[in-house]
Design a protein around this motif. Structure first.
Motif: not given
Ligand SMILES: Nc1ncnc2c1ncn2[C@@H]1O[C@H](COP(=O)(O)OP(=O)(O)OP(=O)(O)O)[C@@H](O)[C@H]1O
Ligand SMILES: [Mg+2]
Lengths: 504, 366
Positions: B215-222, B314-327
Motif C-alpha cells: 500500500v505504501i508503494i501504491f501511495a508513493i507511486v500515486a 491521478i486523484v480520480g484514477t486512485v478513486f476509480g481503483v478504490l471503487i472497483f476494489t471495494t465493490l
C-alpha cells in the motif's frame, strides 16, 4: 437589393445569454428583412458568434424573444432552426473530415429513397452547388480533410445553400478566402438576395460591409449599440467609434529604416515537390518581409517548411549563418524561430486547456527548474501577455474554447512573444481579429522588428502585406514571381503580377 | 424612429433599407460594463468549487461512501474491520500502480491493451530458476530489476511501434498482448513458478506501522504520478500531445519521443505491479494480470481522465481503483459471484461517465 416586402423576417428582442462567469449577450435587438444583407459588427468577444448560435438553435437564450415571420419561436436544437429555414456557416468550420464533400453537404438531410441514400443524385447536386459557388474544381467525392481551409469554407457554404434557407448566416466567411474568392462570394450573395433570401453577414473587414451590406447592427460588450445603420453611408470612423467606444486610426505604423545587417534568415533554393520550387529569400534583423499571393499559392507551405514542419526536398534554411536540419521543428525552435500557424484551432491551440497553458506551451523550460513547473511565474508571464495584447476576457484560467475567435488568435501570438524569437513567421496573423486589435497587432509586429526580430508575414489581404512589410515577395503557383520594396508596389500591381504569373 | 417601431409594426417606408433606414443609436453612457468585470463578480465559490477538480472528484467520493455504507449494511464488521480495509488496499495497490501508468498513456492520447500481459511476462521472467538463483547469490533486488527491465522493454517496443512506426496504439498493444503472454507461457512452460526468496517476500509482505508495504508503494507511486502529471514539464507535454498533437508539434514539443516515454513509463509501472503481485501471491505465472487492461482503463475513465486525451487526473484514477476494489470486496463478502460483479462494474462505468458529462455541461463546455 432589399426585397419589396418590408415586413420583418426575423426579430430578436432583448436576447440574454449567460455562460458560467460571463454574460455573453446582455440584451441584443436585431431585425432582419427578407432579401437584405444585414451586417453584424463588433469587436472580438462582442457576442456576434454567440448571437448567431442562439439563432441557429445551438445555444438557448436565457431571456428574450425570437420571432420568425411574425410568430414567436423557440429553437430547441439546431435541426429546429434548419427546418424553419435558417442555415448557418459557423466561424469555426464544422465539417466531418473523413466524409466526402457531397456527404458533408447533405449531412443531416441526406437524399434518400426508402432509406437508401441516393449517392448519385447527391453527388450531382453537390457538383451543381459547387459550380454555383465558382468552384467546379472541387470534386464532390473528395474527402473533406484533404481540402484547404478555403476549400472547406466553400463546402460549408454549399451546405448552407443546400438547405434552401430563407436566412443564411455567415460568420466571418471571408476570413479564409482571397480577394477573388470574396468577389465570387459576393456574387452568390447578390443572387440569393435577389431571390429574397436574407443574409446575416459577419466580418471584421469594413470595406466588405460597404460593398455587400444593406444595413448594419453594431454590438458592443454583448449589447446592441446601434441597429439599422445604412451600410453604405455610415462613415467608417462612426462605425469604429460605435464598436470600440473610441476613435482609432486604422493605419499601418510607419516603417523605420532597416539597419544594414547580415541577413538573419536565409532561405536558398527551397523546394517541395508539388507545392513550391526554388524559393529563395533573405530577411535581415529588423525587417518585415511580406509574402503576397492568392490562397493556395503555396505561401503557408513555404513558411511551414522554413519552420521544419514540412520537410524540404531541396534547398537550405539558415538562421544566423547556421543551417537548420531539414524537417525538424525542434531545430528551428532552438535556433529562435517561431511560427503562428494559419489554422489556429487545429494547428495551434489546446482548446480544452487554460489560456495560460496555451501561452506558455512553447516556453515551458523557461518556467521550470529540473522539470518542475513554477506555476506562479508561468501565470504571471501569461497575465503580462494577456494584458499587453488586450485579450478579453482577461482571465488566464479560462478554458481556451470559450474565447472568441479573434482572442484565440491573440493567444497564439502571445505564445511566441513570450518565447521571444529572433525569427517570427506569421501566417495570417490578423485573421478574425477586429479593427482595434488589428492595429495593435500591426504596431506590435513593427515594434518586434524595431527590436531586431526578423519577421515574415503571410496574408491574403494585399493591402495588409503592403502596409505592414518593408519588402514584399509575390508568390504565385509555388514560385517567387516578383520581389520589391513594399512602398514601390500597390495593390493593382500585385494582382497584375499574380495574373501574369499565372498566365505564363 | 426607434428600434421598437421596427419590431412591433412592419414599416413600409423602410422597404429600401439603404434609402430610409431606421436608425437608433444608443448613447455611449448606456453601454454595459465589459464582460470580464461581470465575470469575476458573478463567480460564486460553490460554482467554482463544482467546476474545479474537487467538484469532479465529489461524485467519486460519494460513490465510494455509498459502497462503504452498503458494505457495512450487508457485511457489518466483516467489512468494517481494519484487516478487511487493509485487504482492500492491498488488492487495490497492484492494479492501482498499473492504472496510474495508464492515466499517463490515456492523457497523452493513447491506449495500452497489453498491460496484463506485460505484468505476466515480467512476473515469469523475474521468477525463473536462473533469475532466482542469481538473486539468491546476490540480492533479491535483482528480481525487482528484472521485472522492471522487462516491463520497460515491452513499453519501449510498444512506444517505438506507435510513435515511430505510426501503428495505431490499439493495434500495436493488441499485438503485444498476444506476444507477451505467449512468451510468458513459453518461458514458464505453463507452470506456476514459486518465489523461493524469503527476504523478497518478507520485505514486500511487511507492514510499517500497520500499513502494508504494498500500500505504501501504491501511495508513493500515486504521489509521484500526481506531481509528474500536474507540476512538471513532462506532464504538461503529455497533456499537450494528447490534447492536440499537431499544435504540440508546431510549438516545438517532441511529440514522438514524448509518446514513447509514456509507454515506457507504463511498462515500468507494469514491472513494478508484477513485483507486487509476486510478493502477494509468492508466485510468478503466465496467468497473472488477467483482464488488467480492462480494469485499469475502466478505473482511469471513471476517474475522469478523457479517453480522447488532453486531460488526466491521478486523484480520480486512485478513486476509480478504490471503487472497483471495494465493490469486489463487498460482493465477495456477500458471496456474490464474479458474474454479478461484472454486471455491477458495467453499470458503475456508465453511471460514472454520465455523471461526468453532467458536470462538464454545467461547466459550460459543450
Ligand atoms: N461556451 C462558452 N462558454 C463561456 N464563455 C463563452 C462561450 N462562448 C463564448 N463565450 C464568451 O462570450 C463572449 C462573446 O463571444 P463570441 O464568440 O460571441 O464573440 P464574437 O463577437 O463572435 O468575437 P470574434 O469576433 O472574436 O469572433 C466572449 O466573452 C466569450 O469569451
Ligand atoms: Mg465570432
Amino acid at each position: 437589393m432589399a426585397g419589396n416586402d418590408a415586413s420583418t423576417l426575423l426579430g430578436m428582442a432583448d436576447i440574454v445569454k449567460r455562460f458560467p462567469g460571463v454574460v455573453a449577450l446582455g440584451g441584443v435587438d436585431l431585425d432582419v428583412r427578407p432579401g437584405e444583407v444585414h451586417c453584424l459588427l463588433g469587436q472580438n468577444g462582442a457576442g456576434k458568434s454567440t448571437l448567431i448560435k442562439v439563432l441557429a438553435g445551438v445555444h438557448r437564450p436565457d431571456e428574450g424573444v425570437i420571432t420568425w415571420e411574425g410568430e414567436e419561436v423557440h429553437f430547441a436544437h439546431p435541426q429546429a432552426a434548419m427546418d424553419m429555414g435558417i442555415a448557418t456557416i459557423y466561424q469555426e468550420l464544422d465539417l466531418v473530415e473523413g466524409l466526402t464533400v457531397a456527404e458533408n453537404i447533405y449531412l443531416g438531410h441526406e437524399m434518400s429513397r426508402f432509406g437508401f441514400s441516393q449517392r448519385r443524385a447527391a453527388t450531382k447536386s453537390a457538383a451543381a452547388l459547387l459550380k454555383r459557388l465558382g468552384h467546379p474544381e472541387i470534386s464532390p467525392s473528395a474527402e473533406v480533410g484533404t481540402l484547404s481551409a478555403a476549400g472547406q469554407q466553400i463546402v460549408s457554404m454549399a451546405r448552407a445553400l443546400s438547405h434552401h434557407a430563407k436566412l443564411i448566416i455567415m460568420d466571418e466567411p471571408s476570413a479564409v478566402l482571397d480577394a477573388g474568392e470574396v468577389e465570387r462570394l459576393f456574387h452568390v450573395i447578390r443572387d440569393l438576395t435577389d431571390e429574397g433570401v436574407a443574409i446575416i453577414y459577419i466580418s471584421h473587414r469594413l470595406e466588405e460591409i460597404r460593398t455587400v451590406g444593406d444595413r448594419v447592427t453594431v454590438l458592443k460588450d454583448g449589447k446592441t449599440v446601434a441597429t439599422g445603420l445604412p451600410a453604405k453611408e455610415t462613415p467608417t470612423t462612426e462605425v469604429i467609434r460605435l464598436m470600440t467606444g473610441r476613435s482609432i486610426e486604422y493605419v499601418f505604423p510607419s516603417r523605420g529604416t532597416v539597419p544594414d545587417a547580415e541577413p538573419l534568415l536565409r532561405v536558398d533554393g527551397l523546394s517541395r515537390r508539388g507545392e513550391f520550387h526554388d524559393v529563395s529569400f533573405t530577411v535581415r534583423p529588423g525587417e518585415v518581409l511580406g509574402l503576397a499571393g492568392l490562397v493556395g499559392a503555396g505561401r503557408s507551405e513555404i513558411i511551414e517548411t522554413v519552420y521544419g514542419a514540412r520537410k524540404n526536398d531541396a534547398g537550405t534554411v539558415e538562421v544566423a549563418g547556421k543551417k537548420l536540419r531539414p524537417g525538424s521543428v525542434q531545430a528551428a525552435v532552438a535556433a529562435g524561430v517561431g511560427l503562428a500557424p494559419e489554422e489556429r484551432k487545429s494547428q495551434a491551440l489546446l482548446l480544452g486547456d487554460s489560456v495560460a497553458t496555451n501561452i506558455s506551451m512553447a516556453s515551458l523550460t523557461r518556467f521550470s527548474r529540473s522539470g518542475i513547473i513554477d506555476r506562479q511565474a508561468e501565470r504571471t508571464a501569461a497575465i503580462d501577455q494577456v494584458e499587453s495584447l488586450d485579450v478579453r476576457p482577461t482571465g488566464v484560467d479560462r478554458e481556451m474554447r470559450t474565447l472568441s475567435g479573434g482572442n484565440q488568435q491573440k493567444v497564439v501570438l502571445a505564445r511566441w512573444l513570450l518565447r521571444g524569437c529572433r525569427v517570427l513567421l506569421l501566417d495570417e496573423p490578423t485573421r478574425g481579429v477586429d479593427v482595434g486589435a488589428r492595429s495593435e497587432i500591426y504596431a506590435l509586429v513593427r515594434k518586434l522588428a524595431d527590436d531586431g526580430v526578423a519577421v515574415v508575414v503571410v496574408s491574403s489581404e494585399i493591402e495588409e502585406v503592403l502596409g505592414l512589410s518593408d519588402r514584399v515577395l509575390v508568390i504565385g503557383e509555388g514560385s517567387v514571381l516578383h520581389e520589391a520594396p513594399a512602398d514601390q508596389l500597390d495593390e493593382h500591381q500585385v494582382l497584375d503580377i499574380i495574373m501574369r504569373g499565372d498566365a505564363a | 424612429m426607434s428600434v421598437e417601431s421596427t419590431r412591433k409594426s412592419p414599416d413600409s417606408e423602410g422597404a429600401s433599407s439603404v434609402g430610409a433606414p431606421d436608425v437608433h443609436v444608443k448613447t455611449a453612457g448606456e453601454s454595459a460594463p465589459p464582460a470580464a468585470t461581470v465575470a469575476s463578480a458573478s463567480r460564486n465559490p460553490l460554482n467554482s468549487l463544482m467546476a474545479g477538480s474537487a467538484g469532479r472528484n465529489l461524485g467519486l467520493v460519494i460513490a465510494l461512501v455509498l459502497l462503504c455504507i452498503v458494505g457495512v449494511a450487508t457485511a457489518g464488521d466483516r467489512f468494517a474491520s481494519v484487516d478487511n480495509i487493509m485487504t482492500i488496499l492491498r488488492l487495490a495497490a497492484v492494479i492501482g500502480v498499473v492504472s496510474i501508468g495508464m492515466t499517463f498513456v490515456i492523457s497523452g492520447g493513447g491506449i495500452d491493451l497489453s498491460v496484463g500481459a506485460i505484468v505476466a511476462l515480467a512476473s515469469v521472467w523475474a521468477t525463473t530458476l536462473a533469475t532466482q538463483t542469481m538473486a539468491a547469490d546476490f540480492h533479491w533486488i535483482l528480481m525487482v530489476f528484472t521485472a522492471l527491465a522487462v516491463g520497460a522493454g515491452c513499453g519501449l517496443v510498444n512506444g517505438t511501434l506507435i510513435a515511430y512506426g505510426r501503428i495505431a496504439p490499439f493495434i500495436a498493444t493488441l499485438a503485444m498482448l498476444a506476444a507477451a503472454r505467449g512468451l510468458a507461457e513459453i518461458i514458464a512452460q505453463r507452470r506456476t513458478q514459486i518465489v523461493t526468496n524469503r527476504d523478497f517476500i518478507d520485505f514486500f509482505q511487511a507492514s510499517v506501522l500497520g500499513v502494508p508495504v504494498l500500500v505504501i508503494i501504491f501511495a508513493i507511486v500515486a504521489i509521484i504520478g500526481w506531481v509528474l502529471l500536474n507540476r512538471t514539464t513532462f506532464g504538461r507535454r503529455t497533456l499537450a500531445v494528447g490534447g492536440n498533437a499537431e499544435a504540440a508539434r508546431l510549438a516545438g514539443i517532441k511529440v514522438q519521443r514524448q509518446t514513447m516515454y509514456l509507454y515506457i513509463l507504463l511498462g515500468l509501472a507494469c514491472g513494478l505491479a508484477a513485483v507486487m503481485l509476486m510478493a502477494r501471491t509468492t508466485t510468478g505465472t503466465s496467468t497473472h494480470g488477467g483482464l488488467y487492461e480492462l480494469d485499469a482503463i475502466a478505473a482511469v475513465v471513471i476517474g475522469g481522465t478523457l479517453l480522447s486525451g488532453g486531460r488526466g487526473t491521478i486523484v480520480g484514477t486512485v478513486f476509480g481503483v478504490l471503487i472497483f476494489t471495494t465493490l469486489t470486496n463487498v460482493f465477495t463478502l456477500n458471496n456474490l459471484g464474479i458474474s454479478t460483479q461484472a454486471v455491477a462494474k458495467g453499470i458503475i462505468i456508465i453511471a460514472a461517465v454520465l455523471l461526468q458529462q453532467r458536470v462538464a455541461v454545467r461547466r459550460g463546455s459543450p
